[in-house]
Motif scaffolding. Structure first.
Motif, PDB file in Angstrom:
ATOM      1  N   UNK A   1     -33.063  35.719   9.183  1.00 30.28           N
ATOM      2  CA  UNK A   1     -31.613  35.896   9.030  1.00 30.28           C
ATOM      3  C   UNK A   1     -30.898  34.574   9.283  1.00 30.28           C
ATOM      4  N   UNK A   2     -31.293  33.877  10.324  1.00 32.58           N
ATOM      5  CA  UNK A   2     -30.676  32.584  10.639  1.00 32.58           C
ATOM      6  C   UNK A   2     -30.896  31.584   9.515  1.00 32.58           C
ATOM      7  N   UNK A   3     -32.117  31.503   9.000  1.00 28.74           N
ATOM      8  CA  UNK A   3     -32.416  30.577   7.905  1.00 28.74           C
ATOM      9  C   UNK A   3     -31.657  30.944   6.639  1.00 28.74           C
ATOM     10  N   UNK A   4     -31.517  32.233   6.343  1.00 29.29           N
ATOM     11  CA  UNK A   4     -30.787  32.677   5.164  1.00 29.29           C
ATOM     12  C   UNK A   4     -29.317  32.267   5.254  1.00 29.29           C
ATOM     13  N   UNK A   5     -28.729  32.429   6.425  1.00 27.89           N
ATOM     14  CA  UNK A   5     -27.334  32.034   6.604  1.00 27.89           C
ATOM     15  C   UNK A   5     -27.179  30.514   6.543  1.00 27.89           C
ATOM     16  N   UNK A   6     -28.171  29.811   7.053  1.00 31.41           N
ATOM     17  CA  UNK A   6     -28.109  28.355   7.110  1.00 31.41           C
ATOM     18  C   UNK A   6     -28.374  27.727   5.746  1.00 31.41           C
ATOM     19  N   UNK A   7     -29.337  28.272   5.012  1.00 34.53           N
ATOM     20  CA  UNK A   7     -29.721  27.703   3.720  1.00 34.53           C
ATOM     21  C   UNK A   7     -28.956  28.404   2.592  1.00 34.53           C
ATOM     22  N   UNK A   8     -27.687  28.135   2.501  1.00 27.63           N
ATOM     23  CA  UNK A   8     -26.846  28.722   1.470  1.00 27.63           C
ATOM     24  C   UNK A   8     -26.337  27.633   0.535  1.00 27.63           C
ATOM     25  N   UNK A   9     -25.460  28.001  -0.396  1.00 33.89           N
ATOM     26  CA  UNK A   9     -24.939  27.025  -1.367  1.00 33.89           C
ATOM     27  C   UNK A   9     -24.228  25.872  -0.674  1.00 33.89           C
ATOM     28  N   UNK A  10     -23.468  26.181   0.356  1.00 33.12           N
ATOM     29  CA  UNK A  10     -22.761  25.114   1.065  1.00 33.12           C
ATOM     30  C   UNK A  10     -23.734  24.102   1.645  1.00 33.12           C
ATOM     31  N   UNK A  11     -24.801  24.608   2.242  1.00 33.57           N
ATOM     32  CA  UNK A  11     -25.763  23.689   2.843  1.00 33.57           C
ATOM     33  C   UNK A  11     -26.449  22.847   1.771  1.00 33.57           C
ATOM     34  N   UNK A  12     -26.769  23.454   0.652  1.00 32.04           N
ATOM     35  CA  UNK A  12     -27.401  22.699  -0.435  1.00 32.04           C
ATOM     36  C   UNK A  12     -26.449  21.634  -0.982  1.00 32.04           C
ATOM     37  N   UNK A  13     -25.174  21.988  -1.152  1.00 34.54           N
ATOM     38  CA  UNK A  13     -24.183  20.982  -1.574  1.00 34.54           C
ATOM     39  C   UNK A  13     -24.045  19.897  -0.516  1.00 34.54           C
ATOM     40  N   UNK A  14     -24.068  20.307   0.744  1.00 36.06           N
ATOM     41  CA  UNK A  14     -23.989  19.347   1.843  1.00 36.06           C
ATOM     42  C   UNK A  14     -25.155  18.361   1.773  1.00 36.06           C
ATOM     43  N   UNK A  15     -26.343  18.869   1.449  1.00 36.18           N
ATOM     44  CA  UNK A  15     -27.514  17.999   1.319  1.00 36.18           C
ATOM     45  C   UNK A  15     -27.354  17.018   0.151  1.00 36.18           C
ATOM     46  N   UNK A  16     -26.785  17.484  -0.960  1.00 39.51           N
ATOM     47  CA  UNK A  16     -26.563  16.610  -2.121  1.00 39.51           C
ATOM     48  C   UNK A  16     -25.585  15.503  -1.753  1.00 39.51           C
ATOM     49  N   UNK A  17     -24.465  15.895  -1.165  1.00 41.24           N
ATOM     50  CA  UNK A  17     -23.475  14.890  -0.747  1.00 41.24           C
ATOM     51  C   UNK A  17     -24.089  13.980   0.316  1.00 41.24           C
ATOM     52  N   UNK A  18     -24.862  14.566   1.199  1.00 41.64           N
ATOM     53  CA  UNK A  18     -25.536  13.768   2.223  1.00 41.64           C
ATOM     54  C   UNK A  18     -26.488  12.754   1.619  1.00 41.64           C
ATOM     55  N   UNK A  19     -27.198  13.164   0.578  1.00 43.13           N
ATOM     56  CA  UNK A  19     -28.124  12.240  -0.093  1.00 43.13           C
ATOM     57  C   UNK A  19     -27.354  11.088  -0.742  1.00 43.13           C
ATOM     58  N   UNK A  20     -26.263  11.429  -1.408  1.00 34.53           N
ATOM     59  CA  UNK A  20     -25.431  10.373  -2.012  1.00 34.53           C
ATOM     60  C   UNK A  20     -24.841   9.466  -0.940  1.00 34.53           C
ATOM     61  N   UNK A  21     -24.384  10.070   0.129  1.00 29.04           N
ATOM     62  CA  UNK A  21     -23.832   9.309   1.242  1.00 29.04           C
ATOM     63  C   UNK A  21     -24.903   8.407   1.844  1.00 29.04           C
ATOM     64  N   UNK A  22     -26.101   8.950   2.002  1.00 26.67           N
ATOM     65  CA  UNK A  22     -27.199   8.157   2.540  1.00 26.67           C
ATOM     66  C   UNK A  22     -27.507   6.962   1.645  1.00 26.67           C
ATOM     67  N   UNK A  23     -27.596   7.199   0.334  1.00 26.77           N
ATOM     68  CA  UNK A  23     -27.888   6.098  -0.588  1.00 26.77           C
ATOM     69  C   UNK A  23     -26.817   5.018  -0.502  1.00 26.77           C
ATOM     70  N   UNK A  24     -25.560   5.441  -0.463  1.00 27.39           N
ATOM     71  CA  UNK A  24     -24.457   4.483  -0.350  1.00 27.39           C
ATOM     72  C   UNK A  24     -24.560   3.679   0.944  1.00 27.39           C
ATOM     73  N   UNK A  25     -24.692   4.393   2.060  1.00 28.19           N
ATOM     74  CA  UNK A  25     -24.704   3.692   3.340  1.00 28.19           C
ATOM     75  C   UNK A  25     -25.988   2.891   3.553  1.00 28.19           C
ATOM     76  N   UNK A  26     -27.096   3.378   3.023  1.00 23.44           N
ATOM     77  CA  UNK A  26     -28.361   2.643   3.157  1.00 23.44           C
ATOM     78  C   UNK A  26     -28.299   1.334   2.372  1.00 23.44           C
ATOM     79  N   UNK A  27     -27.728   1.378   1.192  1.00 21.12           N
ATOM     80  CA  UNK A  27     -27.567   0.162   0.396  1.00 21.12           C
ATOM     81  C   UNK A  27     -26.662  -0.835   1.116  1.00 21.12           C
ATOM     82  N   UNK A  28     -25.561  -0.344   1.646  1.00 21.36           N
ATOM     83  CA  UNK A  28     -24.656  -1.218   2.402  1.00 21.36           C
ATOM     84  C   UNK A  28     -25.385  -1.796   3.619  1.00 21.36           C
TER      85      UNK A  28
END
Length: 138
Positions: free
Chosen positions: A9-36
């Protein structure tokens, strides 16, 4: 059995669309900040380079998470509260970075931010959701 059900139940609530979008934005953010970070390393020490790239990441993260991940309106109150998450995360990250470089192996310098991200992402998601939406679980 109850523990397994509660974990599911906890994983289902945690792994939702928002979290997946958060991971995508996080990946983009990581690439940006890692390059900098890598570009800054050519001229500055690792702590300053990490700090500067981290600041850029906070700004990017606030706007992308507010509009794309959580579909909320930006506000001055939220924008002023949002960096608190990253101040705590930054201090925690600096300690991890220092420990990795100084006590494990200084050759890890280029890869240290990757380890830091893996450790801090789940906590950052929950705190971001709380500040932007005012709640942790849907």
């Amino acid at each position: 059995m109850r523990v397994e059900r509660d974990l599911h139940i906890l994983l289902t609530k945690f792994l939702n669309k928002e979290f997946l979008k958060f991971l995508i934005i996080g990946a983009l953010n990581f690439l940006l900040t890692y390059l900098i970070y890598l570009l800054m390393l050519m001229r500055f020490n690792y702590l300053f380079s990490y700090g500067f790239s981290y600041l850029i990441g906070i700004i990017f993260s606030y706007f992308m998470n507010t509009f794309y991940v959580f579909h909320e309106k930006a506000s001055i109150k939220k924008a002023m509260s949002f960096p608190i998450i990253y101040i705590v995360q930054f201090l925690f990250s600096e300690v991890i970075l220092y420990f990795l470089v100084e006590h494990i192996n200084n050759k890890i310098l280029s890869f240290a931010p990757i380890i830091i991200i893996i450790v801090t992402v789940p906590i950052t998601f929950l705190l971001s959701k709380y500040i932007i939406k005012g709640k942790l679980i849907k």
